[in-house]
Motif scaffolding. Structure first.
Motif, PDB file in Angstrom:
ATOM      1  N   ALA A 182      -2.588  10.226  -1.253  1.00 45.21           N
ATOM      2  CA  ALA A 182      -1.631   9.494  -1.182  1.00 45.21           C
ATOM      3  C   ALA A 182      -0.539   9.703   0.040  1.00 45.21           C
ATOM      4  N   LEU A 183      -0.341  10.823   0.406  1.00 45.28           N
ATOM      5  CA  LEU A 183       0.250  11.342   1.579  1.00 45.28           C
ATOM      6  C   LEU A 183      -0.360  10.816   2.806  1.00 45.28           C
ATOM      7  N   CYS A 184      -1.649  10.752   2.975  1.00 43.16           N
ATOM      8  CA  CYS A 184      -2.135  10.278   4.061  1.00 43.16           C
ATOM      9  C   CYS A 184      -2.200   8.774   4.239  1.00 43.16           C
ATOM     10  N   LEU A 185      -2.167   8.039   3.037  1.00 39.90           N
ATOM     11  CA  LEU A 185      -2.152   6.729   2.966  1.00 39.90           C
ATOM     12  C   LEU A 185      -0.694   6.312   3.282  1.00 39.90           C
ATOM     13  N   ILE A 186       0.401   7.042   2.961  1.00 34.05           N
ATOM     14  CA  ILE A 186       1.602   6.760   3.270  1.00 34.05           C
ATOM     15  C   ILE A 186       2.010   6.800   4.817  1.00 34.05           C
ATOM     16  N   MET A 187       1.426   8.110   5.376  1.00 38.24           N
ATOM     17  CA  MET A 187       1.544   8.253   6.842  1.00 38.24           C
ATOM     18  C   MET A 187       0.988   7.057   7.531  1.00 38.24           C
ATOM     19  N   LEU A 188      -0.389   6.538   7.299  1.00 34.78           N
ATOM     20  CA  LEU A 188      -1.283   5.461   7.828  1.00 34.78           C
ATOM     21  C   LEU A 188      -0.340   4.331   7.775  1.00 34.78           C
ATOM     22  N   GLY A 189       0.132   4.084   6.549  1.00 37.69           N
ATOM     23  CA  GLY A 189       0.805   2.853   6.250  1.00 37.69           C
ATOM     24  C   GLY A 189       2.203   2.670   7.416  1.00 37.69           C
ATOM     25  N   LEU A 190       2.785   3.768   7.366  1.00 41.06           N
ATOM     26  CA  LEU A 190       3.913   3.683   8.150  1.00 41.06           C
ATOM     27  C   LEU A 190       3.455   3.374   9.801  1.00 41.06           C
ATOM     28  N   ALA A 191       2.300   4.139  10.132  1.00 43.02           N
ATOM     29  CA  ALA A 191       1.827   3.728  11.484  1.00 43.02           C
ATOM     30  C   ALA A 191       1.322   2.235  11.798  1.00 43.02           C
ATOM     31  N   ALA A 192       0.943   1.929  10.594  1.00 41.57           N
ATOM     32  CA  ALA A 192       0.399   0.501  10.543  1.00 41.57           C
ATOM     33  C   ALA A 192       1.626  -0.400  10.777  1.00 41.57           C
ATOM     34  N   LEU A 193       2.533  -0.124   9.972  1.00 42.33           N
ATOM     35  CA  LEU A 193       3.758  -0.876  10.140  1.00 42.33           C
ATOM     36  C   LEU A 193       4.328  -0.944  11.342  1.00 42.33           C
ATOM     37  N   ALA A 194       4.203   0.146  12.074  1.00 45.18           N
ATOM     38  CA  ALA A 194       4.587   0.001  13.474  1.00 45.18           C
ATOM     39  C   ALA A 194       3.989  -0.641  14.434  1.00 45.18           C
ATOM     40  N   THR A 195       2.576  -0.926  14.266  1.00 40.18           N
ATOM     41  CA  THR A 195       1.810  -1.539  14.822  1.00 40.18           C
ATOM     42  C   THR A 195       2.091  -3.108  14.804  1.00 40.18           C
ATOM     43  N   ALA A 249       0.677  -1.190   0.021  1.00 36.73           N
ATOM     44  CA  ALA A 249       0.114   0.140  -0.006  1.00 36.73           C
ATOM     45  C   ALA A 249       0.805   1.321  -0.096  1.00 36.73           C
ATOM     46  N   ILE A 250       1.847   1.279   0.788  1.00 37.59           N
ATOM     47  CA  ILE A 250       2.893   2.399   0.944  1.00 37.59           C
ATOM     48  C   ILE A 250       3.422   2.724  -0.487  1.00 37.59           C
ATOM     49  N   LEU A 251       3.982   1.601  -1.190  1.00 37.64           N
ATOM     50  CA  LEU A 251       4.655   1.519  -2.292  1.00 37.64           C
ATOM     51  C   LEU A 251       3.569   2.198  -3.486  1.00 37.64           C
ATOM     52  N   LEU A 252       2.484   1.589  -3.241  1.00 34.78           N
ATOM     53  CA  LEU A 252       1.439   2.061  -4.506  1.00 34.78           C
ATOM     54  C   LEU A 252       1.178   3.573  -4.408  1.00 34.78           C
ATOM     55  N   SER A 253       0.993   4.096  -2.981  1.00 34.55           N
ATOM     56  CA  SER A 253       0.725   5.490  -2.848  1.00 34.55           C
ATOM     57  C   SER A 253       2.037   6.361  -3.064  1.00 34.55           C
ATOM     58  N   ALA A 254       2.864   5.718  -2.716  1.00 31.33           N
ATOM     59  CA  ALA A 254       4.512   6.485  -3.106  1.00 31.33           C
ATOM     60  C   ALA A 254       4.624   6.622  -4.688  1.00 31.33           C
ATOM     61  N   THR A 255       3.959   5.675  -5.373  1.00 27.51           N
ATOM     62  CA  THR A 255       4.493   5.549  -6.712  1.00 27.51           C
ATOM     63  C   THR A 255       3.453   6.670  -7.463  1.00 27.51           C
ATOM     64  N   VAL A 256       2.220   6.875  -7.190  1.00 27.49           N
ATOM     65  CA  VAL A 256       1.216   7.706  -7.385  1.00 27.49           C
ATOM     66  C   VAL A 256       1.733   9.368  -7.011  1.00 27.49           C
ATOM     67  N   LEU A 257       2.330   9.426  -5.830  1.00 23.20           N
ATOM     68  CA  LEU A 257       2.637  10.783  -5.280  1.00 23.20           C
ATOM     69  C   LEU A 257       3.869  11.059  -6.103  1.00 23.20           C
ATOM     70  N   LEU A 258       4.978  10.144  -6.370  1.00 25.34           N
ATOM     71  CA  LEU A 258       6.164  10.703  -7.020  1.00 25.34           C
ATOM     72  C   LEU A 258       6.182  10.544  -8.400  1.00 25.34           C
TER      73      LEU A 258
END
Length: 217
Positions: A54-67, A20-29
């Motif tokens: 996309a930015l929100c999904l990346i931030m939530l993905g990083l938070a979910a990765l921590a959990t 999910a992070i890679l998909l969102s980052a691809t759209v953003l970048l």
């Protein structure tokens, strides 16, 4: 649940989150950064994921990765990106509302049109994701049945949207409240909801669906 099964579930959850992070980052970048229209609009007429989503999904993905990095919650590394995502969602929806009403919002931004805006459905999905991620990080006494129900609902809802929605804001077949949602955004949210559901299952000591009590949520 054996340690091997638990580790496997956490591994699947992390894989979904990274995807999910890679998909969102691809759209953003690539999409917005390099202006690759094939990334923003995979097919003619399709809506694009705006950079804020996309930015929100990346931030939530990083938070979910921590959990999901450990079986124990890590609230300190989760709260900041979740709260930041909530603030971005609320600000974008408020700005879109101001533009729609013709109010002075600092000028009409280029991404606010029929195919470039945050849909109501996407905003609700992001807020539910942030809420569930925070709840999972704060839970120390087992799975909350209401949180599990929310992530299961979110995962199922996004799967249904991917199945039946046209993802074209100008199409007669666009679903109300989802007209400007992008296919990539729905896919990323489905992956994150699914990952959180797997993480909750991995933390469960006993049978997964036994003795549900929604009052615990």
């Amino acid at each position: 649940m054996s340690a091997a099964v638990r580790a496997g579930l956490f591994g699947l959850a992390r894989t979904g989150i990274v995807a999910a992070i890679l998909l969102s980052a691809t759209v953003l970048l690539a999409g917005w950064g390099l202006r690759l229209d094939a990334v923003l609009h995979p097919w003619a007429g399709s809506s694009a994921m705006i950079p804020h989503t996309a930015l929100c999904l990346i931030m939530l993905g990083l938070a979910a990765l921590a959990t999901t990095s450990l079986a124990n919650p890590m609230p300190r590394s989760v709260r900041a990106p979740c709260y930041a995502a909530v603030i971005v969602v609320l600000l974008v929806m408020a700005l879109q509302g101001a533009v729609d009403l013709g109010a002075d919002a600092g000028g009409r931004l280029s991404f606010i049109d029929d195919r470039h805006r945050m849909s109501v459905g996407a905003a609700i999905g992001l807020l539910i994701l942030a809420h569930c991620t925070l709840r999972i990080a704060d839970e120390t006494d087992g799975r909350s049945d209401l949180t599990f129900a929310l992530v299961a609902f979110g995962n199922t809802a996004m799967a249904c949207i991917l199945s039946v929605h046209s993802f074209d804001a100008r199409s007669a077949f666009a679903l109300p409240g989802l007209a400007s949602m992008s296919a990539f955004g729905a896919a990323a949210m489905m992956l994150l909801f699914g990952a959180l559901m797997l993480a909750l299952i991995a933390r469960e000591e006993g049978p997964i669906l036994e003795d549900w009590d929604l009052s615990r949520g």
